[in-house]
Design a protein around this motif. Structure first.
Motif, PDB file in Angstrom:
ATOM      1  N   ILE A   1     -84.425 -38.132 -12.055  1.00 52.74           N
ATOM      2  CA  ILE A   1     -83.696 -37.218 -12.942  1.00 52.74           C
ATOM      3  C   ILE A   1     -82.228 -37.151 -12.551  1.00 52.74           C
ATOM      4  N   SER A   2     -81.457 -36.615 -13.454  1.00 51.55           N
ATOM      5  CA  SER A   2     -80.088 -36.173 -13.151  1.00 51.55           C
ATOM      6  C   SER A   2     -79.940 -34.792 -13.767  1.00 51.55           C
ATOM      7  N   ALA A   3     -79.865 -33.762 -12.905  1.00 49.42           N
ATOM      8  CA  ALA A   3     -79.762 -32.391 -13.418  1.00 49.42           C
ATOM      9  C   ALA A   3     -78.457 -32.184 -14.165  1.00 49.42           C
ATOM     10  N   THR A   4     -77.373 -32.753 -13.664  1.00 49.24           N
ATOM     11  CA  THR A   4     -76.070 -32.531 -14.305  1.00 49.24           C
ATOM     12  C   THR A   4     -75.962 -33.259 -15.638  1.00 49.24           C
ATOM     13  N   GLU A   5     -76.584 -34.423 -15.745  1.00 48.67           N
ATOM     14  CA  GLU A   5     -76.522 -35.199 -16.987  1.00 48.67           C
ATOM     15  C   GLU A   5     -77.752 -34.990 -17.868  1.00 48.67           C
ATOM     16  N   ARG A   6     -78.693 -34.142 -17.411  1.00 50.26           N
ATOM     17  CA  ARG A   6     -79.914 -33.811 -18.150  1.00 50.26           C
ATOM     18  C   ARG A   6     -80.771 -35.054 -18.419  1.00 50.26           C
ATOM     19  N   LEU A   7     -80.812 -35.948 -17.482  1.00 53.27           N
ATOM     20  CA  LEU A   7     -81.641 -37.142 -17.619  1.00 53.27           C
ATOM     21  C   LEU A   7     -82.997 -36.892 -16.964  1.00 53.27           C
ATOM     22  N   GLY A   8     -84.069 -37.281 -17.646  1.00 53.74           N
ATOM     23  CA  GLY A   8     -85.410 -37.170 -17.094  1.00 53.74           C
ATOM     24  C   GLY A   8     -86.003 -35.776 -17.105  1.00 53.74           C
ATOM     25  N   LEU A   9     -85.301 -34.807 -17.679  1.00 49.07           N
ATOM     26  CA  LEU A   9     -85.795 -33.430 -17.645  1.00 49.07           C
ATOM     27  C   LEU A   9     -87.008 -33.233 -18.549  1.00 49.07           C
ATOM     28  N   GLU A  10     -87.070 -33.972 -19.649  1.00 46.92           N
ATOM     29  CA  GLU A  10     -88.231 -33.842 -20.530  1.00 46.92           C
ATOM     30  C   GLU A  10     -89.496 -34.321 -19.831  1.00 46.92           C
ATOM     31  N   GLU A  11     -89.391 -35.451 -19.110  1.00 44.80           N
ATOM     32  CA  GLU A  11     -90.550 -35.943 -18.364  1.00 44.80           C
ATOM     33  C   GLU A  11     -90.947 -34.954 -17.284  1.00 44.80           C
ATOM     34  N   LEU A  12     -89.960 -34.377 -16.589  1.00 49.79           N
ATOM     35  CA  LEU A  12     -90.262 -33.397 -15.543  1.00 49.79           C
ATOM     36  C   LEU A  12     -90.957 -32.174 -16.125  1.00 49.79           C
ATOM     37  N   SER A  13     -90.459 -31.708 -17.269  1.00 54.86           N
ATOM     38  CA  SER A  13     -91.075 -30.540 -17.917  1.00 54.86           C
ATOM     39  C   SER A  13     -92.525 -30.816 -18.279  1.00 54.86           C
ATOM     40  N   HIS A  14     -92.772 -32.000 -18.829  1.00 54.44           N
ATOM     41  CA  HIS A  14     -94.140 -32.353 -19.211  1.00 54.44           C
ATOM     42  C   HIS A  14     -95.056 -32.443 -17.988  1.00 54.44           C
ATOM     43  N   LYS A  15     -94.523 -32.953 -16.880  1.00 58.15           N
ATOM     44  CA  LYS A  15     -95.330 -33.065 -15.662  1.00 58.15           C
ATOM     45  C   LYS A  15     -95.645 -31.686 -15.076  1.00 58.15           C
ATOM     46  N   ILE A  16     -94.673 -30.767 -15.161  1.00 57.50           N
ATOM     47  CA  ILE A  16     -94.926 -29.397 -14.698  1.00 57.50           C
ATOM     48  C   ILE A  16     -96.038 -28.777 -15.529  1.00 57.50           C
TER      49      ILE A  16
ATOM     50  N   PRO B   1     -99.757 -27.814  -4.856  1.00 59.63           N
ATOM     51  CA  PRO B   1     -99.571 -28.596  -6.090  1.00 59.63           C
ATOM     52  C   PRO B   1     -98.079 -28.897  -6.245  1.00 59.63           C
ATOM     53  N   HIS B   2     -97.718 -30.147  -6.287  1.00 61.21           N
ATOM     54  CA  HIS B   2     -96.290 -30.463  -6.243  1.00 61.21           C
ATOM     55  C   HIS B   2     -95.948 -31.705  -7.050  1.00 61.21           C
ATOM     56  N   LEU B   3     -94.664 -31.791  -7.370  1.00 58.50           N
ATOM     57  CA  LEU B   3     -94.066 -32.975  -7.973  1.00 58.50           C
ATOM     58  C   LEU B   3     -92.842 -33.332  -7.138  1.00 58.50           C
ATOM     59  N   VAL B   4     -92.537 -34.606  -7.073  1.00 56.14           N
ATOM     60  CA  VAL B   4     -91.327 -35.054  -6.383  1.00 56.14           C
ATOM     61  C   VAL B   4     -90.337 -35.542  -7.431  1.00 56.14           C
ATOM     62  N   ALA B   5     -89.105 -35.035  -7.339  1.00 59.49           N
ATOM     63  CA  ALA B   5     -88.051 -35.445  -8.273  1.00 59.49           C
ATOM     64  C   ALA B   5     -86.881 -36.012  -7.483  1.00 59.49           C
ATOM     65  N   VAL B   6     -86.483 -37.221  -7.823  1.00 60.63           N
ATOM     66  CA  VAL B   6     -85.310 -37.849  -7.213  1.00 60.63           C
ATOM     67  C   VAL B   6     -84.122 -37.541  -8.114  1.00 60.63           C
ATOM     68  N   ASN B   7     -83.179 -36.745  -7.617  1.00 61.42           N
ATOM     69  CA  ASN B   7     -82.038 -36.261  -8.414  1.00 61.42           C
ATOM     70  C   ASN B   7     -80.809 -37.158  -8.223  1.00 61.42           C
ATOM     71  N   LYS B   8     -79.838 -36.931  -9.063  1.00 63.93           N
ATOM     72  CA  LYS B   8     -78.524 -37.602  -9.011  1.00 63.93           C
ATOM     73  C   LYS B   8     -78.625 -39.101  -9.289  1.00 63.93           C
ATOM     74  N   ILE B   9     -79.538 -39.469 -10.186  1.00 59.08           N
ATOM     75  CA  ILE B   9     -79.687 -40.907 -10.467  1.00 59.08           C
ATOM     76  C   ILE B   9     -78.476 -41.464 -11.192  1.00 59.08           C
ATOM     77  N   ASP B  10     -77.643 -40.577 -11.773  1.00 53.65           N
ATOM     78  CA  ASP B  10     -76.448 -41.051 -12.475  1.00 53.65           C
ATOM     79  C   ASP B  10     -75.409 -41.609 -11.510  1.00 53.65           C
ATOM     80  N   ILE B  11     -75.488 -41.240 -10.224  1.00 58.10           N
ATOM     81  CA  ILE B  11     -74.527 -41.748  -9.240  1.00 58.10           C
ATOM     82  C   ILE B  11     -75.234 -42.481  -8.094  1.00 58.10           C
ATOM     83  N   ALA B  12     -76.526 -42.723  -8.241  1.00 59.44           N
ATOM     84  CA  ALA B  12     -77.301 -43.321  -7.150  1.00 59.44           C
ATOM     85  C   ALA B  12     -77.248 -44.841  -7.217  1.00 59.44           C
TER      86      ALA B  12
END
Length: 464
Positions: free
Chosen positions: A365-380, A335-346
């Motif tokens: 998502i961007s882990a450093t800028e906390r972008l997309g983390l709410e969506e990731l949490s909901h998907k988990i 069971p998995h999710l794919v997260a594309v990180n560093k979108i703030d500099i991509a």
């Protein structure tokens, strides 16, 4: 010789608060000698002949032999049946500290009590009819609740929610059994006593669906009680440690631009959308450069195999590589999710490539800028529970209760097979209905064994 936990005529005592310094420590005493112990070890500030039930009294605990004060306390005597155990209960509220509490407990033992076994107070509440077995198990669930949702679920069970559903099922089965038993006792009657078609509809359309609903909620309840393991996996330097820190809201893992910084497994607990989660940051998956990194990669793969959910992380600032595709094959069966990180500099073109790289759309998502983390949490949450963030189920049987429900369901399936015969034998039908009733009765403790009670209550803490 009767085991200690079966001698309900004994008076038992234990420290009911966690060990260590604190403002208040509580000693709980239950049994016929509770008031006698109060009179032997407690000296009220004002002399009195009578202690009212459910009232606080101020005074001192004293050594009956020397008269030496041990501590300044409040006490409350709760006379049966208006107490937790439905026995006389005495609670002593003292200053919390290991030495003072153990000294008071020693005096209580000398005054006529014996040490309580784990869970013995709640066991007595069950044996004395104050609560049933499902409610007794809810007490432990409250104590060990790791999230708000788990606590709410335990409180619903303690208030009798599960017990009421089981009682309703048993009443329907008892009605069916009563008719079946009449058919067994009066086989020569001309009037048709047993209506196989009506009974079949009752079992298949009313009773079994309710059992299936309870079973379906059991797994969701387990997730809320125990939580899940979420493994962060991917190539080195894709931001796994940064994501761990972001989800924890603290700097738990060391983050550097050097690939392979994380060489060991890092585990921390958090709550994601109210769900207890064990977050596991792993070493980057690649060909190890040395023996230490090799051990880290091996541990990462072990954690992947045991994960409830895998978050496969990729670096959005870089275009997809064949190595990402190869590593994805390792996790796609989980069971998995794919997260594309560093979108703030991509670059936008990279994000477009990543969008089409995987069979399912990734989460950006961007882990450093906390972008997309709410969506990731909901998907988990959704992957673990089967639906989006919401309240826990009204009722969710635990593993023991689930096994009993499964046995009841199996017995009723066999009953349906008997009813499908051209001339159902009421004797065989009665056996299966009794089997289902006995399984349901185990849930609330109407039918139980001492071994089962020992297993359940041995997991409780002392003082409860």
């Amino acid at each position: 010789m009767t085991p200690a936990h079966l001698r309900t005529e004994d008076t038992i005592a234990a420290i009911a608060t966690p060990p260590g310094p604190g403002a208040i420590g509580v000693i709980k005493i239950s049994g016929p000698e509770a008031e006698g112990i109060l009179r032997r070890v407690f000296r009220p500030a004002r002399a009195r002949e009578h202690f009212d039930s459910h009232r606080l009294y101020y005074g001192h605990i004293v050594d009956p032999q020397s008269g030496e004060p041990v501590d300044e306390v409040l006490v409350a005597l709760m006379r049966a049946p208006r107490s937790y155990t439905r026995e006389d209960v005495l609670e002593i509220y003292a200053h919390s500290g290991y030495r003072v509490l153990t000294r008071i407990l020693e005096l209580v033992f000398k005054a006529g009590a014996r040490p309580a076994e784990p869970g013995e107070f709640t066991r007595r509440a069950f044996l004395n009819g104050r609560i049933d077995l499902a409610q007794a198990e809810a007490v432990e669930e409250i104590i060990h609740a790791r999230s708000e949702q788990a606590l709410r679920l335990a409180l619903k069970h303690l208030s009798g929610g599960l017990s009421a559903r089981i009682k309703a099922l048993r009443e329907r089965l008892l009605d069916l059994l009563a008719v079946t038993e009449v058919a067994v006792d009066f086989p020569e009657e001309d009037v048709e006593i047993l209506s196989p078609e009506k009974m079949r509809r009752t079992i298949s359309e009313e009773i079994l669906p309710e059992i299936r609903r309870l079973l379906a909620s059991a797994e969701e309840g387990r997730v809320f009680r125990e939580g899940i393991a979420v493994v962060l996996a991917g190539r080195p330097n894709v931001g796994k440690s940064s994501l761990l820190n972001a989800l924890l809201r603290e700097e738990r893992a060391i983050v550097t631009p050097i690939p392979g910084t994380t060489r060991d497994v890092i585990e921390e607990t958090a709550q994601i959308a109210g769900l207890p989660v064990r977050l596991i940051d792993t070493a980057g998956l690649r060909e190890a450069a040395d023996e230490v990194e090799s051990i880290g990669v091996r541990k990462a793969r072990e954690k992947l195999a045991a994960a409830d959910v895998v978050v496969f992380l990729v670096d959005g600032s870089q275009p997809p590589a064949e190595e990402d595709r190869r590593l994805y094959q390792e996790v796609r069966s989980r069971p998995h999710l794919v997260a594309v990180n560093k979108i703030d500099i991509a670059p936008a073109e990279n994000l477009a490539l990543w969008r089409d790289f995987f069979p399912e759309p990734p989460i950006f998502i961007s882990a450093t800028e906390r972008l997309g983390l709410e969506e990731l949490s909901h998907k988990i949450f959704e992957m673990a529970v089967g639906h989006g963030p919401a309240e826990p189920p009204e009722i969710a049987p635990n593993l023991r209760q689930k096994a009993a429900l499964e046995r009841a369901g199996e017995a009723l399936q066999r009953a349906l097979e008997i009813l499908a015969q051209s001339e159902p034998l009421p004797e065989l039908l009665s056996l299966e209905l009794r089997e289902a009733l006995a399984a349901l009765a185990e849930i609330t403790g109407e039918v139980t064994t001492e071994d089962l009670l020992d297993r359940i209550f041995s997991t409780f803490c002392l003082g409860k």
